[in-house]
Design a protein around this motif. Structure first.
Motif, PDB file in Angstrom:
ATOM      1  N   ILE A  13       2.458  -5.184  -2.139  1.00 42.08           N
ATOM      2  CA  ILE A  13       3.829  -4.872  -1.727  1.00 42.08           C
ATOM      3  C   ILE A  13       4.688  -4.813  -2.988  1.00 42.08           C
ATOM      4  O   ILE A  13       4.674  -5.735  -3.804  1.00 42.08           O
ATOM      5  CB  ILE A  13       4.379  -5.928  -0.751  1.00 42.08           C
ATOM      6  CG1 ILE A  13       3.440  -6.058   0.456  1.00 42.08           C
ATOM      7  CG2 ILE A  13       5.787  -5.561  -0.302  1.00 42.08           C
ATOM      8  CD1 ILE A  13       3.843  -7.139   1.438  1.00 42.08           C
ATOM      9  N   ARG A  15       7.742  -5.108  -5.366  1.00 41.13           N
ATOM     10  CA  ARG A  15       8.932  -5.943  -5.446  1.00 41.13           C
ATOM     11  C   ARG A  15       9.016  -6.957  -4.340  1.00 41.13           C
ATOM     12  O   ARG A  15      10.071  -7.179  -3.758  1.00 41.13           O
ATOM     13  CB  ARG A  15      10.198  -5.076  -5.282  1.00 41.13           C
ATOM     14  CG  ARG A  15      10.450  -4.155  -6.401  1.00 41.13           C
ATOM     15  CD  ARG A  15      11.853  -3.682  -6.176  1.00 41.13           C
ATOM     16  NE  ARG A  15      12.129  -2.503  -6.942  1.00 41.13           N
ATOM     17  CZ  ARG A  15      13.167  -2.393  -7.723  1.00 41.13           C
ATOM     18  NH1 ARG A  15      14.003  -3.384  -7.818  1.00 41.13           N
ATOM     19  NH2 ARG A  15      13.385  -1.300  -8.383  1.00 41.13           N
ATOM     20  N   ASP A  55       1.169 -11.306  -2.068  1.00 39.19           N
ATOM     21  CA  ASP A  55       1.484 -10.160  -1.209  1.00 39.19           C
ATOM     22  C   ASP A  55       0.458  -9.054  -1.447  1.00 39.19           C
ATOM     23  O   ASP A  55       0.773  -7.890  -1.385  1.00 39.19           O
ATOM     24  CB  ASP A  55       2.893  -9.666  -1.500  1.00 39.19           C
ATOM     25  CG  ASP A  55       3.083  -9.285  -2.949  1.00 39.19           C
ATOM     26  OD1 ASP A  55       2.277  -9.745  -3.792  1.00 39.19           O
ATOM     27  OD2 ASP A  55       4.009  -8.531  -3.249  1.00 39.19           O
TER      28      ASP A  55
HETATM   29 CA    CA Z   1       3.955  -7.399  -5.229  1.00 35.89          CA
END
Ligand code: CA
Ligand code: C2E
Ligand code: CA
Ligand code: CA
Length: 394
Positions: A13, A15, A55
């Protein structure tokens, strides 16, 4: 013909940290959970979605016809990720990047596949967010796998070799007087030659090294500035550095050790910092400004500009991003935007610098608009310390 039996996607993912901390969603976990569900719903039942940690996800597709087919799935996943997430009564938009590696032989080396997907992911991110990239054979040597970069950066920092600073003079609007200079990090890599900061700063941030790297930059820039007539030196500060509660003390210590007056230090921060729903950051910025250090907002116009923050006079200076300046000669709407940004700065009684000034036309337009300071190749490229010293002597 490109046959493939299996494809491994390395999805990250974009940011995520930003979304997580900035919007103050305690539920970073929630975002990850929802992501897992989305991914699962987008691939077939026989495919696998696994969380790699943080993430990052691995997605394993079996029975993949060819590269095209893998890319189609990847595009579907990326589109799916761009649909808004509902988190704690808020809509959150994120994007993801995917690195793709394909296994076509009868043997599958899972480690090797993951490594290749990771390299491809790194390439994908380098080309911008929300994209995918298929691993290509020549990437391996072309790149600097990030773990390799990380290790090398660690030893460069430890040994004090290879990393140095360049200084780009910033001129007053007349283009003749040096107002100050921006310190820009340079890494002369043994194998890959000069690496652009964008390539390794992100890695340092990801791998928890930006604090150490940032501290080195600050010390080095302050030590240099003390020995010159430069009115001030500007140092880029990563948002992550400002999350560390000890940052203001660290800066104070560096100033004390080097003997640089606080008024001769400017810190360049990016807009995302101001958005953070995070008292630590604001307290730190306020404490820094209290001591006389000035804070400049870098890349202005590219993020979500927090006009409220500007209005509250928590910023001393705006730097108009070079993506606007670049379009100044021939693009009317950019001209209007830059004019609006400069007017805003002037109305708020904030200094304004234009970066990336490359042509006389741009310079004339910017000066006409009332820009206070100019930075760019037209006036001077970043210089070696010795050259900078020759311009703004001891
Ligand atoms: Ca990331
Ligand atoms: P930035 O803060 O926007 O820095 C300005 C960049 O624009 C520099 O690139 C500079 O060399 C380049 N530049 C200056 N004049 C011109 C021009 O006329 N035309 C064009 N096309 N470019 C121009 P550089 O040195 O590659 O730095 C890139 C970015 O890396 C910086 O963008 C900054 O965000 C980051 N960075 C550099 N040094 C540090 C550091 O010590 N710490 C942190 N956290 N980030 C750094
Ligand atoms: Ca900067
Ligand atoms: Ca900038």
């Amino acid at each position: 013909r490109d046959t493939a039996r299996m494809a491994l996607f390395y999805l990250d993912i974009d940011r995520f940290k930003h979304v997580n901390d900035t919007l103050g969603h305690p539920a970073g976990d929630e975002l990850v959970r929802q992501t897992a569900t989305r991914l699962q719903q987008t691939v077939r039942e026989i495919d696998t979605v696994a969380r790699l940690g943080g993430d990052e996800f691995a997605i394993i597709l079996v029975d993949v016809r060819d590269i095209r087919a893998a890319e189609d799935v990847s595009e579907r996943l990326l589109r799916k990720m761009q649909e808004p997430f509902r988190l704690m009564d808020d809509q959150v938009f994120v994007s993801a990047s995917i690195g793709i590696a394909l296994a076509s032989g009868p043997q599958v080396d899972a480690d090797d596949l993951l490594r290749k997907a990771d390299i491809a992911l790194y390439e994908a991110k380098k080309n911008g967010r929300g994209r995918h990239q298929v691993f290509a054979g020549d990437m391996d040597d072309l790149l600097l796998h990030k773990r390799k970069v990380e290790n090398e950066l660690r030893s460069a920092l430890a040994g004090g070799t290879g990393i140095k600073l360049a200084y780009q003079p910033i001129f007053t609007a007349d283009g003749r007087t040096i107002a100050g200079a921006e310190a820009l990090i340079r890494w002369a890599h043994e194998i890959h030659g000069a690496l652009p900061p964008q390539q390794f700063i992100a890695i340092a941030e990801e791998r928890g090294m930006i604090g150490e790297l940032g501290k080195w930059v600050l010390g080095e820039a302050c030590r240099f500035a003390v020995g010159t007539q430069l009115p001030w030196v500007a140092v880029n500060v990563s948002p992550l550095q400002l999350r560390d509660g000890g940052f203001a003390d660290e800066v104070a210590l560096i100033l004390a050790e080097t003997g640089l007056a606080p008024s001769r230090l400017q810190l360049e921060i990016t807009e995302s910092v101001l958005l953070e729903n995070n008292d630590t950051t604001r307290t730190i910025l306020a404490a820094l400004r209290q001591t006389g250090i000035r804070v400049a907002l870098d890349d202005f116009g590219t993020g979500y500009s927090s006009l409220n923050y500007l209005r509250r006079h928590a910023i001393d200076k705006l730097k108009i991003d070079r993506s606007f300046v670049r379009l100044l000669d021939n693009d009317r709407s950019s001209t209007a935007i830059v004019k609006a940004l400069v007017d805003l700065a002037i109305a708020l009684d904030v200094e304004v610098t234009a970066e990336g000034v490359e042509t006389e036309e741009q310079k004339a337009l910017l000066v006409g608009m009332g820009c206070h300071q100019l930075q760019g190749y037209l006036l001077s490229p970043p210089l070696e310390p010795a050259q900078m010293l020759a311009l703004a002597g001891p």
